[in-house]
Design a protein around this motif. Structure first.
Motif, PDB file in Angstrom:
ATOM      1  N   VAL A 109       0.811  -1.105  -0.078  1.00 26.48           N
ATOM      2  CA  VAL A 109       0.121  -0.024   0.057  1.00 26.48           C
ATOM      3  C   VAL A 109       1.031   1.391  -0.202  1.00 26.48           C
ATOM      4  O   VAL A 109       1.743   1.646   0.990  1.00 26.48           O
ATOM      5  CB  VAL A 109      -0.885   0.027   1.320  1.00 26.48           C
ATOM      6  CG1 VAL A 109      -1.797   1.423   1.165  1.00 26.48           C
ATOM      7  CG2 VAL A 109      -1.781  -1.189   1.393  1.00 26.48           C
ATOM      8  N   GLU A 110       0.882   1.885  -1.023  1.00 22.55           N
ATOM      9  CA  GLU A 110       1.624   2.949  -1.240  1.00 22.55           C
ATOM     10  C   GLU A 110       0.958   4.356  -1.669  1.00 22.55           C
ATOM     11  O   GLU A 110       0.225   4.041  -2.527  1.00 22.55           O
ATOM     12  CB  GLU A 110       2.861   2.998  -2.133  1.00 22.55           C
ATOM     13  CG  GLU A 110       4.088   2.176  -1.482  1.00 22.55           C
ATOM     14  CD  GLU A 110       5.269   2.083  -2.356  1.00 22.55           C
ATOM     15  OE1 GLU A 110       5.529   2.870  -3.040  1.00 22.55           O
ATOM     16  OE2 GLU A 110       5.649   0.716  -2.513  1.00 22.55           O
ATOM     17  N   ILE A 111       1.028   5.571  -1.195  1.00 23.06           N
ATOM     18  CA  ILE A 111       0.300   6.688  -1.305  1.00 23.06           C
ATOM     19  C   ILE A 111       1.424   7.888  -1.786  1.00 23.06           C
ATOM     20  O   ILE A 111       2.449   7.721  -1.025  1.00 23.06           O
ATOM     21  CB  ILE A 111      -0.508   7.341  -0.615  1.00 23.06           C
ATOM     22  CG1 ILE A 111      -1.654   6.080  -0.166  1.00 23.06           C
ATOM     23  CG2 ILE A 111      -1.106   8.542  -0.981  1.00 23.06           C
ATOM     24  CD1 ILE A 111      -1.545   5.682   1.192  1.00 23.06           C
ATOM     25  N   GLU A 112       1.476   8.473  -2.933  1.00 22.32           N
ATOM     26  CA  GLU A 112       2.435   9.631  -3.313  1.00 22.32           C
ATOM     27  C   GLU A 112       1.428  10.669  -3.386  1.00 22.32           C
ATOM     28  O   GLU A 112       1.141  10.869  -4.451  1.00 22.32           O
ATOM     29  CB  GLU A 112       3.406   9.262  -4.352  1.00 22.32           C
ATOM     30  CG  GLU A 112       4.443   8.174  -3.896  1.00 22.32           C
ATOM     31  CD  GLU A 112       4.980   7.474  -5.019  1.00 22.32           C
ATOM     32  OE1 GLU A 112       5.683   8.778  -5.834  1.00 22.32           O
ATOM     33  OE2 GLU A 112       5.639   6.584  -5.479  1.00 22.32           O
ATOM     34  N   SER A 113       1.749  11.796  -2.561  1.00 17.52           N
ATOM     35  CA  SER A 113       1.055  13.142  -2.662  1.00 17.52           C
ATOM     36  C   SER A 113       1.738  14.166  -3.370  1.00 17.52           C
ATOM     37  O   SER A 113       3.040  14.126  -3.004  1.00 17.52           O
ATOM     38  CB  SER A 113       0.455  13.328  -1.469  1.00 17.52           C
ATOM     39  OG  SER A 113      -0.595  12.471  -0.938  1.00 17.52           O
ATOM     40  N   GLU A 114       1.321  15.047  -4.053  1.00 20.97           N
ATOM     41  CA  GLU A 114       1.852  16.029  -4.720  1.00 20.97           C
ATOM     42  C   GLU A 114       3.351  15.464  -5.476  1.00 20.97           C
ATOM     43  O   GLU A 114       4.379  16.062  -5.227  1.00 20.97           O
ATOM     44  CB  GLU A 114       2.433  17.013  -3.618  1.00 20.97           C
ATOM     45  CG  GLU A 114       1.526  17.690  -3.096  1.00 20.97           C
ATOM     46  CD  GLU A 114       0.339  18.204  -4.445  1.00 20.97           C
ATOM     47  OE1 GLU A 114       0.775  19.036  -4.960  1.00 20.97           O
ATOM     48  OE2 GLU A 114      -0.897  17.997  -4.004  1.00 20.97           O
ATOM     49  N   VAL A 115       3.079  14.445  -6.339  1.00 24.48           N
ATOM     50  CA  VAL A 115       4.233  13.856  -6.802  1.00 24.48           C
ATOM     51  C   VAL A 115       4.727  14.545  -8.133  1.00 24.48           C
ATOM     52  O   VAL A 115       3.877  15.035  -8.819  1.00 24.48           O
ATOM     53  CB  VAL A 115       3.721  12.426  -7.387  1.00 24.48           C
ATOM     54  CG1 VAL A 115       4.860  11.869  -8.136  1.00 24.48           C
ATOM     55  CG2 VAL A 115       3.460  11.406  -6.170  1.00 24.48           C
ATOM     56  N   ARG A 116       6.015  14.878  -8.285  1.00 23.14           N
ATOM     57  CA  ARG A 116       6.506  15.494  -9.568  1.00 23.14           C
ATOM     58  C   ARG A 116       6.935  14.456 -10.261  1.00 23.14           C
ATOM     59  O   ARG A 116       7.055  13.210  -9.968  1.00 23.14           O
ATOM     60  CB  ARG A 116       7.407  16.684  -9.042  1.00 23.14           C
ATOM     61  CG  ARG A 116       6.815  17.661  -8.238  1.00 23.14           C
ATOM     62  CD  ARG A 116       7.583  18.759  -8.109  1.00 23.14           C
ATOM     63  NE  ARG A 116       6.937  20.029  -7.375  1.00 23.14           N
ATOM     64  CZ  ARG A 116       6.079  20.654  -7.802  1.00 23.14           C
ATOM     65  NH1 ARG A 116       5.644  20.727  -8.945  1.00 23.14           N
ATOM     66  NH2 ARG A 116       5.560  21.495  -6.871  1.00 23.14           N
ATOM     67  N   PRO A 117       7.202  14.683 -11.485  1.00 23.31           N
ATOM     68  CA  PRO A 117       7.939  13.645 -12.216  1.00 23.31           C
ATOM     69  C   PRO A 117       8.712  12.617 -11.531  1.00 23.31           C
ATOM     70  O   PRO A 117       9.814  13.351 -10.946  1.00 23.31           O
ATOM     71  CB  PRO A 117       8.384  14.351 -13.491  1.00 23.31           C
ATOM     72  CG  PRO A 117       7.575  15.564 -13.724  1.00 23.31           C
ATOM     73  CD  PRO A 117       7.158  15.806 -12.186  1.00 23.31           C
TER      74      PRO A 117
END
Length: 166
Positions: A109-117
């Motif tokens: 379970v992984e979440i990445e917020s405000e991911v840029r490239p």
């Protein structure tokens, strides 16, 4: 350009079995014997109704990974690994999340917020897809190697009718 999808991903035979029980669910074949089912608002409502007594857990950071959807993923994962993904990007900035379920339990379970490239080998969705068994190619990450890159929006599926088969 915007990118916003919510989808269930697994091997094609596993999702074919599931779609038999719901009329109007879209089964979208992907590359390498994988498939996806768009998690439309109508599907999520039907799953909540079907699994209302299960009370499935919620996953912080995901928009839709709760209730009936969690119960479905737990149930289907006893037949094989299954993934749920969410993306929400605009102009290359946004968030992505991925969860893999195996034998009724979330394993990745992984979440990445405000991911840029990010580099092609990284990312919450690629991690979940690796746990599903997707192998990247030399030039493509897991996401693109099964053809998910060709989908940009849920709009293509949201207006379709869908009801539970009895």
């Amino acid at each position: 350009m915007a990118h916003s999808i919510n989808a269930i991903i697994a091997r094609l035979p596993l999702l074919e079995k599931f779609t038999v029980s719901f009329e109007g669910v879209k089964l979208v074949p992907l590359e390498r014997d994988f498939a996806m089912v768009p998690a439309t608002s109508r599907l999520l409502e039907a799953l909540d109704a079907r699994y209302s007594s299960s009370g499935g857990r919620e996953f912080e950071g995901f928009v839709h990974l709760r209730g009936g959807l969690v119960a479905l993923l737990q149930e289907l994962s006893h037949q094989g690994p299954i993934v749920y993904v969410e993306t929400d990007y605009f102009a290359g900035v946004g968030s992505q999340a991925g969860a893999t379920f195996v034998d009724g339990e979330p394993t990745v379970v992984e979440i990445e917020s405000e991911v840029r490239p990010v580099p092609r080998t990284m990312g919450a969705i690629n991690s979940a897809l690796r746990a599903l068994g997707v192998i990247r190619t030399k030039n493509l990450d897991e996401f693109d190697s099964i053809g998910l890159g060709r989908f940009r929006s849920m709009d293509d599926w949201e207006d379709d009718g869908m009801s539970e088969r009895r």
